[in-house]
Design a protein around this motif. Structure first.
Motif, PDB file in Angstrom:
ATOM      1  N   PRO A 132      -8.240   7.381   5.986  1.00  0.00           N
ATOM      2  CA  PRO A 132      -8.143   6.081   6.665  1.00  0.00           C
ATOM      3  C   PRO A 132      -7.088   5.208   5.986  1.00  0.00           C
ATOM      4  O   PRO A 132      -7.024   5.134   4.756  1.00  0.00           O
ATOM      5  N   GLY A 133      -6.253   4.586   6.784  1.00  0.00           N
ATOM      6  CA  GLY A 133      -5.257   3.679   6.215  1.00  0.00           C
ATOM      7  C   GLY A 133      -4.013   4.390   5.744  1.00  0.00           C
ATOM      8  O   GLY A 133      -3.147   3.787   5.121  1.00  0.00           O
ATOM      9  N   THR A 134      -3.894   5.665   6.056  1.00  0.00           N
ATOM     10  CA  THR A 134      -2.683   6.371   5.633  1.00  0.00           C
ATOM     11  C   THR A 134      -1.465   5.825   6.380  1.00  0.00           C
ATOM     12  O   THR A 134      -1.587   5.221   7.442  1.00  0.00           O
ATOM     13  N   ARG A 135      -0.285   6.050   5.777  1.00  0.00           N
ATOM     14  CA  ARG A 135       0.927   5.552   6.435  1.00  0.00           C
ATOM     15  C   ARG A 135       1.404   6.533   7.485  1.00  0.00           C
ATOM     16  O   ARG A 135       2.259   6.201   8.305  1.00  0.00           O
ATOM     17  N   MET A 136       0.859   7.721   7.466  1.00  0.00           N
ATOM     18  CA  MET A 136       1.234   8.716   8.483  1.00  0.00           C
ATOM     19  C   MET A 136       0.703   8.251   9.833  1.00  0.00           C
ATOM     20  O   MET A 136      -0.501   8.067   9.999  1.00  0.00           O
ATOM     21  N   PRO A 137       1.602   7.981  10.798  1.00  0.00           N
ATOM     22  CA  PRO A 137       1.139   7.470  12.096  1.00  0.00           C
ATOM     23  C   PRO A 137       0.395   8.536  12.892  1.00  0.00           C
ATOM     24  O   PRO A 137       0.617   9.731  12.726  1.00  0.00           O
ATOM     25  N   THR A 138      -0.523   8.059  13.710  1.00  0.00           N
ATOM     26  CA  THR A 138      -1.234   8.956  14.613  1.00  0.00           C
ATOM     27  C   THR A 138      -0.346   9.196  15.823  1.00  0.00           C
ATOM     28  O   THR A 138      -0.105   8.290  16.611  1.00  0.00           O
ATOM     29  N   GLU A 150      -9.247  -0.374  11.715  1.00  0.00           N
ATOM     30  CA  GLU A 150      -7.862  -0.178  11.313  1.00  0.00           C
ATOM     31  C   GLU A 150      -7.237   0.922  12.171  1.00  0.00           C
ATOM     32  O   GLU A 150      -7.916   1.873  12.550  1.00  0.00           O
ATOM     33  N   ASP A 166       5.446   1.599   8.783  1.00  0.00           N
ATOM     34  CA  ASP A 166       5.691   2.331   7.538  1.00  0.00           C
ATOM     35  C   ASP A 166       7.063   2.990   7.545  1.00  0.00           C
ATOM     36  O   ASP A 166       7.601   3.356   6.512  1.00  0.00           O
ATOM     37  N   ASN A 205       6.098   3.121  13.755  1.00  0.00           N
ATOM     38  CA  ASN A 205       4.646   3.290  13.789  1.00  0.00           C
ATOM     39  C   ASN A 205       4.025   1.929  13.551  1.00  0.00           C
ATOM     40  O   ASN A 205       4.557   1.109  12.790  1.00  0.00           O
ATOM     41  N   VAL A 206       2.997   1.656  14.290  1.00  0.00           N
ATOM     42  CA  VAL A 206       2.344   0.345  14.216  1.00  0.00           C
ATOM     43  C   VAL A 206       1.082   0.505  13.390  1.00  0.00           C
ATOM     44  O   VAL A 206       0.126   1.152  13.821  1.00  0.00           O
ATOM     45  N   HIS A 207       1.132  -0.086  12.203  1.00  0.00           N
ATOM     46  CA  HIS A 207       0.020   0.109  11.264  1.00  0.00           C
ATOM     47  C   HIS A 207      -0.685  -1.225  11.082  1.00  0.00           C
ATOM     48  O   HIS A 207      -0.180  -2.112  10.396  1.00  0.00           O
ATOM     49  N   ALA A 208      -1.803  -1.369  11.764  1.00  0.00           N
ATOM     50  CA  ALA A 208      -2.583  -2.605  11.632  1.00  0.00           C
ATOM     51  C   ALA A 208      -3.558  -2.430  10.470  1.00  0.00           C
ATOM     52  O   ALA A 208      -4.219  -1.398  10.357  1.00  0.00           O
ATOM     53  N   MET A 209      -3.621  -3.443   9.600  1.00  0.00           N
ATOM     54  CA  MET A 209      -4.483  -3.326   8.424  1.00  0.00           C
ATOM     55  C   MET A 209      -5.501  -4.463   8.365  1.00  0.00           C
ATOM     56  O   MET A 209      -5.444  -5.309   7.482  1.00  0.00           O
ATOM     57  N   ASN A 217      -5.281   9.632  10.431  1.00  0.00           N
ATOM     58  CA  ASN A 217      -6.043   8.433  10.119  1.00  0.00           C
ATOM     59  C   ASN A 217      -7.527   8.717   9.930  1.00  0.00           C
ATOM     60  O   ASN A 217      -8.236   7.960   9.285  1.00  0.00           O
ATOM     61  N   ASN A 255      -3.268   3.079  13.201  1.00  0.00           N
ATOM     62  CA  ASN A 255      -1.879   3.365  12.818  1.00  0.00           C
ATOM     63  C   ASN A 255      -1.320   4.370  13.800  1.00  0.00           C
ATOM     64  O   ASN A 255      -1.622   5.555  13.742  1.00  0.00           O
ATOM     65  N   ILE A 256      -0.548   3.875  14.761  1.00  0.00           N
ATOM     66  CA  ILE A 256      -0.081   4.761  15.836  1.00  0.00           C
ATOM     67  C   ILE A 256       1.433   4.930  15.763  1.00  0.00           C
ATOM     68  O   ILE A 256       2.143   4.008  15.370  1.00  0.00           O
ATOM     69  N   GLY A 257       1.876   6.106  16.111  1.00  0.00           N
ATOM     70  CA  GLY A 257       3.311   6.362  16.137  1.00  0.00           C
ATOM     71  C   GLY A 257       3.855   6.144  17.540  1.00  0.00           C
ATOM     72  O   GLY A 257       3.207   6.481  18.524  1.00  0.00           O
ATOM     73  N   PRO A 276       0.832  -1.223   0.000  1.00  0.00           N
ATOM     74  CA  PRO A 276       0.000   0.000   0.000  1.00  0.00           C
ATOM     75  C   PRO A 276       0.855   1.256   0.000  1.00  0.00           C
ATOM     76  O   PRO A 276       0.409   2.316  -0.395  1.00  0.00           O
TER      77      PRO A 276
END
Lengths: 1086, 407, 270
Positions: free
Chosen positions: A972-978, C173, C201, C163-167, A968, C175-177, A834
């Motif tokens: 939604p689903g972006t690679r940018m972390p929250t 879903e 990522d 960053n932990v990106h669960a899909m 996010n 995605n946390i840093g 992705p």
């Protein structure tokens, strides 16, 4: 004189009396029956039933409420009450005295007040008289004035009196209340405690249909006064019914029976379950504004009992399933403005189930209706309701000016299909959405440069044989030519004629084709080509596979609906080698516009080598057996018979014969070809020489949806097998007809005796059920129904431009790679990682600055934004106008202005500094380069993020912090972390920094930060405040950004002059070739 | 079953049924005069007509059935003789016809048309007409017999005795009033008028029918030029009806039923009313379907049914068919034959006065006779024109499109 | 037509009585109840945890132990280039290999997730949280499972940003840093799903797969390719073995009370 003898009666009186008695009784009974007949309306039963439902609901709630009110609380109150009363009893004398005074003063006050008011009245009248006299200069006006003055002073005096009196009255009242205060207060408490119980009880009383006044009001004959069971209606002044002689506003009475339609709390069980899930999802996703959260919770509470209820409510009592979209007063389509029939159709004023035009969506439903409600088809009803699957059709009425109707995906899909399959090429549709569309088929004015006549003949014979997924419909060898209903003799002659027509078309096309020689490109490597195709993004629009393995694991030939619409936009690459010539292909890849100005394929800026590689690969995709398919040469007899059939219309038999004799068969072919193209309207989708300004051949569809049913020719069809072997049933309704027509266009010729040229001509697209339904929905939506102009969606000039842009987005198939307003991104199917996907354009409008977007659209190379992406943003060679429209569309979509202020030209240095430190703490640089990146083997590009140097020129000032806070939620689903997760309860953003700053490895940052804050607390405070941090970060980013953008350049090498007028060399190659030789036909020039 | 239905469909074809009715009517009249004795000279003529028609059937098939049906009626009536007026016989006839009607209702197509709320009264009308005609003729017959045997009509004997206004008159009237009201209420609830689509100038219903009482006129439009059938003849009908009392001055039969004393008056009127007016209304109601095509009572009203239009004008018949030359340009020349024919027809009355109708001429005197004869001829022009249409596909006798004048 | 009208008249009478006594047609507003039954059952089957017998199950529970082997020789494992992030490089002295295909010379395959596919009945509720650790820029475990409703504690043990990106497909879903070393975040999955891919990522090579199951009966094969599914109630089950590269395999097993069941899976390279 002698007495007259008694005269006998002619009848026996007793009999007459009996007859009289009986008949008058009968009359009485009948009059009664007549009244009841008039009284007994079906809707009354529904209203009663609904009252019962309400009663049940309220009683349930009442029980809950009762349980909620604490018993002991009540008891305590009663206790105190008693004490209070006892206490008062003790001071009885005092109380009585107080009350006397109150009474006395009330009396005085009344008098004083009255005096004052009367005096004032007199004063006003005196003023009038005085003025009039003064005006007339009449005698005695001074007197009047005098009088007036005196009255004024009197009023003044009385006012004073009144004030005194009321003062002392209030005092008295206060004294009394003081004594009674305790009880009063207790009673107030009790009232609050029982508030909702009492409310519910009141409601219960209103829905109780057994109370006497209800019965009285609704008695037969008495119910003319003010019945509670009555017809309810809304008058829609903006929605019209066309009565042929005049257009009248709609008057919807549906809610007479559908009483629950606009009240939440009467959902069906399934509906309630769905809603609960949806709302809870929203709550978890923080998509609900803080002030609405409480209401949402309440709503969920209201829904829960329904979701778990034993008995499921049925129509007509249910709430509208999409109260958020329709009917609801807060929805965009409130009941009072849009009503029901403006979308659902049917007879707006009807209050009778059968008359209202309800349309069953299934056979069993129809049966149930017939026995329950005496339903039957209404022959006289011109606009029966759409069956369930076509509800969305009516959206078009107001949304015809929009490219997609949000939330109405079926219609949107159908609309796009009509665009892609070129329906509007043959059928005039006078509707903005379907005007000035690009022709969906390729340009045929240069066909000879591109492919061979042998291939074209086989292709026309049945395109599906070459490409199962093609959008090109089949014109030949269809059911009304060679189908089971055709006798063997006729079938044989038809086959001959069809073949002749095909050969003729090909002959014409090649005879009228340009023949520019294209120099061969360099030799390429197929392997590299394949890799390139995979990476540069060809698979966004193209498919290169003929088979798919379905869920069961079985391999079968792929058909269109195995792939999203976007990927069918370009043709299936398989077989290209068999179809096209490599020299042409190379130049096409280099820049499609070299060949065709309106080419739908964009310019991917391929280098010669790349183009050559891809060409090599494509040429390796062959389908040899296709070319081995036998093709009979055009049958001489059929050829001349067809030619004559056209000539005869303008010539006599003998002339025709003479002309035919004088023509070589090649000339006949070309002649017939021209006429055949005319007949089938090929020019609707293709550019063909000689048909530049030909008119579309199909029926106009502009108001097809409101065409009267007797204008549709149902032939003899009731049940039929589609070409794909599925069984279909045709009802005698307009939707059913259109569906059948779309599904199997020539079905209505079944069992018909028709001449060869009189047979139906519409080609078969082999639409699946879904596709056919989607298209049908749109066609049904094209009606002559009118609505007030202010109801039309997207009608402001700004919105129009935006829609134009949106149209371009759809026409250029941007959704193949990008997700735009929640749809698209088809390329994702072929990209595993992705991280390598083209960006989601959901928030594009609010994200980027318009002038940047404009420049980027004009020339994507202007800024290497995501160097790691293999897929290239192609150059579409947009004109300034187009680029502007698209830019405006994105801006409008996010409703932001299309030009920016100079926000943040100079961010506050301190803020920027803080931002810088946080930037390091959060290690943003780990993904976001802050200077140009060298694509070394070491740096793994896939895990990079956009270069922040470019942000300042590219991004919107106020967007950046928002993005940093909740990436996010935006994409939604972006690679940018929250980095700042929300608190699950409050939804507040939490900052990890406060925790981090304590840890040893952040000591240095700590020191650095402290310099920018007055105190430690302040610093910690700041770090805890996520929004503030996000602003700091933005300011920092702004400081590192480049200040100016390289100017857009238009990197098109001029296409070679397009010369369609090159004379066709005789003989046309089409004729030399074996497959096209006509028996006995002398080709000229030999 | 099917064959019967088909037969009925065939017989109810406009030409057949009309001729049949006319013939039978003729015989009924005769029947009233001479008890339907077939042995007399007139009787033989009726028989011969029947036989001839039957034979003609070998040339034009339907006529065969027509002849048979006609003969059947003849023999039935002749056989019944005076018993026809016997209430029992009347009842039998009524019941059989009702049963026949009821049975037909089982046929889907028949039911669709007959049970249509608008058509119910017309259906009722058929029976009422039949009934009252039967009653009147019956009474007349009895009286005639009495008078013939030197007696007096029974109305005379009845009118000698006295009766009270109340109750004998008023009471019964009151009862009728009540019963009729009851009937009306039931009817109005049982068969309410259907609610149809809003009127649309672009889509007219098919078939487009006039109100039932004008269907006779609409039927006439099939055979005549609009201005004739729509303007001229209707006016004439009204005028004619008004003129009757001044033409028919025969004092006989006032206040009592009698036929023989005024056979011509009654005969002509009944023919005009029953055969020409009522019959056409019934045809227009039940037998005229989509595109104003003709449908048998058991036929499905198929809007796609097509009948060839092969009607020709007299001029074409004569010039083209007979002389084999092109039509003359000038209308007068072209239509000369037609015009001559029409003028000849209009010029008949003097001729009649001399010959056949001499007795009337003398009795009535010129003005009455000519007016009456003229009206009579005009009335006859309708059946004549119809017959011509059916037999020779004749469109117009005189067709002067130049002046929109067609006859 | 006529019939219908007269029926309506009768109905009129019915209405008067209805108004008068308010009775009759009680259920008209509601659908028949048999419809209801199947709807409820449909709704009920959303979560598989239903019915009793948990205590009985634990009493005579059996255990499944198994071995996973890989036939054929796979392509040699790729080494990961961690050059992009010095912090990662620092964490390792020796070159690091990708975790997707871990097989020893004996052909024993690690990182195969084996679980009971069709377990009905009561599952013991999880108590302690499952751990997903990020160590040396790699996930531990690389393949594993959590139970529905079980807390998943994600820890960053590296001095760098992960960053932990669960899909997931069915779960929510996220995605946390995690910029800070030792930082942990708790997450809970509320719907069963096999598998939920995790990726970082920032470090392209980092990936992990966690299964979310309504029960605790699953295991992951270790370096020796052996796994264990402990105290499983007796019964016949479908075992599924999942590998990110070689797909899935299933087999039926019947576990007698207190039985030590031996099973073996064999995947095929290429």
């Amino acid at each position: 004189m002698k007495p007259q003898e008694p005269i006998p009666h002619n009848y026996r009186m007793s009999t007459l009396n009996k007859v009289f008695a009986l008949s008058s009784l009968a009359l009485l009974a009948l009059v009664g029956a007549m009244v009841m007949y008039d009284y007994a309306r079906g809707w009354k039963r529904f209203q009663l039933e609904f009252l019962r439902v309400q009663r049940d609901r309220i009683t349930q709630q009442l029980e809950v409420a009762r349980r909620a009110t604490g018993e002991e609380q009540l008891r305590a109150l009663d206790q105190r009450m008693r004490e209070g009363e006892a206490d008062i009893a003790r001071k009885r004398a005092e109380l009585r005295e107080a009350e006397d005074t109150v009474r006395e003063w009330e009396g005085r006050h009344y008098r004083a007040d009255q005096d004052f008011r009367f005096a004032k009245a007199v004063l006003d009248s005196l003023r009038y008289e005085a003025e009039v006299l003064a005006l007339r200069k009449a005698r005695g006006w001074e007197g009047k004035q005098q009088e007036f003055r005196e009255q004024e002073t009197r009023v003044e005096r009385l006012k004073l009196v009144l004030e005194d009196v009321s003062a002392s009255r209030d005092a008295a009242l206060a004294r009394r209340d003081g004594i009674l205060s305790r009880i009063a207060e207790i009673e107030r408490e009790k009232k609050d405690l029982l508030a909702d119980v009492e409310l519910l009880e009141k409601q219960l009383a209103t829905v109780d249909f057994k109370r006497p006044e209800f019965l009285l009001l609704n008695m037969p004959l008495l119910d003319f006064v003010s019945p509670t069971l009555k017809v309810e209606q809304v008058v829609l002044n903006d929605m019209f019914v066309d009565m042929n002689y005049m257009v009248v506003p709609r008057v919807d009475r549906c809610m007479t029976c559908h009483k629950g339609i606009d009240r939440p709390g009467f959902e069906s069980r399934e509906e309630a379950q769905r809603l609960i899930a949806e709302l809870e999802g929203k709550l978890d996703g923080f998509q609900i504004a803080p002030d609405r959260i409480a209401d949402t919770m309440a709503r969920i509470e209201q829904l829960r009992p329904i979701a778990e209820a034993r008995r499921n409510l049925r129509n007509p009592y249910r709430t509208h399933p999409r109260l958020d979209m329709f009917v609801g007063s807060a929805s965009p389509h409130p009941l009072l403005e849009y009503g029901c029939t403006s979308c659902h159709r049917g007879l707006d004023r009807a209050t009778d189930f059968a008359r209202a035009g309800h349309t069953p969506s299934s056979e069993e439903q129809q049966k149930r209706w017939e026995e329950h409600y005496g339903w039957k088809r209404q022959p006289f009803l011109e606009s029966p309701m759409h069956p369930r699957q076509y509800f969305e059709a009516s959206c078009i009425k107001c949304h015809s000016g929009e490219v997609r109707v949000d939330e109405a995906d079926r219609i949107s899909e159908g609309t796009q299909m009509i665009e892609l399959y070129g329906c509007a090429g043959c059928h005039k549709i006078d509707n903005w959405r379907f005007q000035d569309l690009r022709k969906p088929g390729p340009d045929l004015r240069g066909i000879a440069e591109k492919t061979s006549p042998e291939w074209t003949v086989r292709w026309l014979t049945n395109p599906k044989d070459f490409r199962a997924t093609t959008r090109m419909p089949s014109f030949f060898y269809l059911r009304n030519m060679v189908g089971p209903h055709i006798g063997p003799a006729e079938r044989e002659s038809n086959e001959k004629k069809q073949n002749a027509e095909i050969q003729a078309i090909v002959a014409y096309l090649f005879a009228n084709s340009t023949r520019r020689g294209w120099p061969e490109g360099p030799s390429g490597d197929p392997a590299r080509g394949a890799a390139l195709v995979d990476t540069v993004g060809c698979y966004g629009c193209h498919v290169a596979q003929e088979t798919v393995t379905d869920s069961a694991g079985a391999v079968r030939t792929a058909n269109r609906d195995d792939f999203p619409l976007e990927r069918n936009y370009g043709f299936n690459l398989v077989g290209t080698g068999t179809k096209t010539r490599s020299d042409w292909l190379f130049h096409w890849l280099k820049n499609p516009r070299n060949y065709y100005q309106q080419a739908p394929m964009p310019d991917l800026r391929l280098t010669d080598q790349e183009a050559a590689d891809i060409t090599a690969w494509l040429m390796s995709l062959r389908k040899p057996d296709f070319m081995n398919m036998p093709v009979a040469p055009a049958d001489r007899a059929a050829l001349s018979e067809l030619s004559r059939s056209y000539m005869i219309t303008s010539m006599t038999e003998r002339e025709t014969d003479a002309r035919l004799a004088s023509m070589t068969s090649q000339q006949q072919l070309v002649f017939l070809g021209q006429r055949t193209i005319e007949k089938y309207g090929c020019f609707g989708c293709h550019d063909i020489k000689g048909f530049e300004d030909a008119k579309p051949i199909g029926t106009e569809l502009t108001i097809e949806g409101s065409k009267n049913i007797h204008l549709f020719d149902f032939g003899f069809v009731h049940d039929f097998e589609t070409e794909s072997g599925e069984h279909e049933h045709v009802l005698h309704t307009v939707p059913s007809w259109i569906y059948a027509k779309v599904r199997s266009p020539r079905v209505f010729d079944d069992q018909r005796e028709r001449g060869y040229h009189d047979k139906l001509k519409m080609p078969n697209f082999f639409f699946t059920r879904n596709e056919a339904e989607a298209v049908t929905g749109v066609v049904l939506g094209l009606t002559k129904d009118r609505v007030a102009p202010e109801r039309i969606a997207a009608r402001t000039s700004e919105a129009r431009v935006a829609q134009e842009g949106r149209k371009l987005v759809s026409q250029n198939n941007c959704r193949a790679c990008h997700v735009v307003d929640g749809h698209g991104g088809a390329i994702a199917q072929t990209v595993e990682d992705p991280g390598m996907l083209p960006p989601d354009l959901g928030p594009e409008g609010s994200r980027v600055q318009s002038d940047w977007l404009f420049a980027f659209l004009k020339d994507p190379t202007v800024m290497a934004l995501r160097p790691w992406l293999g897929a290239r943003m192609p150059t579409f060679h947009f004109s300034d106008g187009e680029a502007d429209k698209i830019t405006r569309y994105f801006a409008a979509d996010a409703n932001v202005p299309t030009f920016e202020t100079d926000d943040g030209i100079s961010p506050h240095p301190q803020s920027a500094a803080v931002g810088g430190i946080v930037f390091d703490m959060l290690r943003c640089a780990q993904c976001h380069p802050t200077q140009a990146v060298a694509a070394t083997a070491e740096a793994d590009l896939a895990s990079l993020a956009p270069n922040l140097q470019l942000s300042r020129e590219r991004l919107r000032h106020d967007w950046v912090p928002d993005w940093i806070l909740r990436p996010n939620e935006i994409v939604p689903g972006t690679r940018m972390p929250t980095n700042f997760p929300r608190n699950a309860e409050t939804g507040e953003y939490e900052s990890p920094l406060t925790l981090a700053i304590g840890s040893p490895q952040f000591a240095s940052y700590r020191q650095a930060l402290l310099q920018h804050f007055r105190s430690e607390e302040e610093m910690l405070q700041a770090l805890a405040d996520a929004p503030r941090i996000s602003h700091h970060l933005r300011d920092y980013i702004w400081t590192i950004g480049i200040r100016s953008m390289p100017p857009a350049r238009d990197p098109v090498e001029e296409p070679p002059p397009y010369t369609p007028e090159t004379p066709p060399p005789a003989p046309a190659p089409g004729v030399q070739s074996t497959s096209l030789r006509v028996p006995g036909g002398e080709t000229p020039g030999r | 079953m099917e064959t019967i239905k088909n037969l009925v469909n065939l017989l109810s074809g406009a030409a057949i049924s009309f001729l049949l009715l006319s013939f039978v009517f003729g015989f009924v009249v005769y029947f009233n005069l001479m008890d339907g004795n077939l042995r007399t000279r007139v009787g033989k003529i009726f028989l011969i007509i029947g036989v001839l028609t039957t034979l003609a059937g070998f040339i034009f098939a339907p006529l065969f059935f027509l002849g048979l049906a006609y003969l059947a009626c003849l023999f039935l009536l002749a056989h019944l003789g005076p018993k026809l007026w016997d209430p029992k016989v009347g009842l039998i006839i009524l019941v059989t016809s009702l049963v026949g009607f009821a049975l037909s209702m089982f046929d889907r197509d028949f039911f669709l048309i007959a049970a249509k709320p608008d058509n119910v009264p017309i259906a009722a009308m058929i029976f009422l007409l039949g009934f009252f005609t039967w009653v009147a003729l019956g009474k007349a017959y009895k009286n005639d017999q009495q008078i013939a045997s030197g007696g007096v009509p029974w109305e005379k004997t009845e009118s000698d005795e006295k009766l009270f206004t109340w109750p004998d008159l008023v009471y019964t009237e009151l009862l009728c009033m009540i019963l009729i009201t009851v009937l009306m209420i039931i009817w109005s609830m049982a068969l309410p008028a259907p609610l149809e689509e809003p009127a649309n100038p672009t889509t007219s219903p098919n078939p487009a029918k006039a109100p039932w009482y004008f269907l006779g006129l609409q039927e006439m439009l099939v055979y005549f030029d609009p201005w004739l059938a729509g303007v001229f003849l209707p006016t004439l009908i009204v005028v004619g009806l008004m003129a009757i009392p001044y033409i028919d001055t025969n004092p006989k039969g006032n206040g009592y039923y009698s036929f023989r004393e005024r056979k011509w008056e009654i005969g002509v009127f009944l023919y005009g009313f029953l055969v020409l007016w009522s019959f056409l209304i019934i045809t227009g109601t039940f037998l005229r379907g989509p595109n104003w095509n003709f449908f048998g009572p058991f036929e499905y009203w198929d809007p796609n049914k097509l009948v060839p239009l092969v009607n020709v004008n007299l001029s074409e018949l004569i010039w083209v068919k007979l002389f084999g030359v092109a039509l003359p340009e000038f209308w007068l020349v072209r239509e000369i034959f037609g015009i001559a024919l029409v003028l000849g027809y209009v010029a008949l009355p003097p001729l009649m006065a001399r010959t056949v109708f001499r007795r009337f001429y003398l009795k009535m005197g010129p003005p009455r006779f000519y007016v009456g004869a003229m009206l009579f001829l005009m009335m006859l022009s309708l059946p004549i024109k119809m017959a011509l249409r059916w037999l020779f596909n004749l469109k117009y006798l005189v067709a002067i499109q130049e002046y929109f004048f067609n006859i | 037509m006529t019939m219908k009208r007269f029926l309506t008249i009768l109905l009129a009478a019915a209405i008067t009585t209805m108004i008068a006594c308010g009775g009759g047609g009680e259920t008209a507003a509601y659908e028949e109840d048999e419809e209801l039954e199947e709807i409820v059952s449909a709704g009920g089957s959303a979560t598989a945890a239903s019915g009793g017998g948990a205590a009985a199950a634990v009493a005579n529970a059996g255990t499944i132990t198994g071995a996973v082997t890989l036939a054929g020789n796979p392509a040699p494992q790729s080494t990961i280039q961690m050059g992009a992030d010095p912090a990662c490089q620092a964490a390792h002295s020796s070159p690091v290999h990708a975790q997707n295909v871990v097989v020893n010379p004996a052909g024993q395959l690690a990182n195969v997730f084996v679980y009971v596919k069709d377990f009905r009945g009561a599952a013991p509720k999880p108590t302690e949280p499952a751990i997903l650790d990020q160590r040396g820029c790699q996930y531990f475990p690389h393949v594993g499972g959590v139970q529905v409703g079980q807390t998943l504690r994600i820890r960053n043990s590296d001095p760098t940003l992960h960053n932990v990106h669960a899909m997931p497909k069915v779960n929510r879903e996220f995605n946390i840093g995690q910029p800070v070393q030792g930082m942990t975040t708790d997450k809970v999955f509320d719907k069963p799903e096999v598998m939920v891919p995790f990726k970082c990522d920032v470090h392209n090579w980092m990936s992990s797969y966690l299964a979310v199951l309504p029960h605790p009966y699953f295991g992951t094969s270790n370096e020796q390719g052996s796994f264990q599914i402990a105290n499983l109630p007796p019964g016949t089950y479908t075992l599924e073995a999942w590998h990110e590269k070689f797909g899935t395999q299933t087999q039926q097993v019947t576990v007698a009370p207190n039985e030590q069941k031996q099973v073996s899976f064999s995947f095929n390279a290429s």
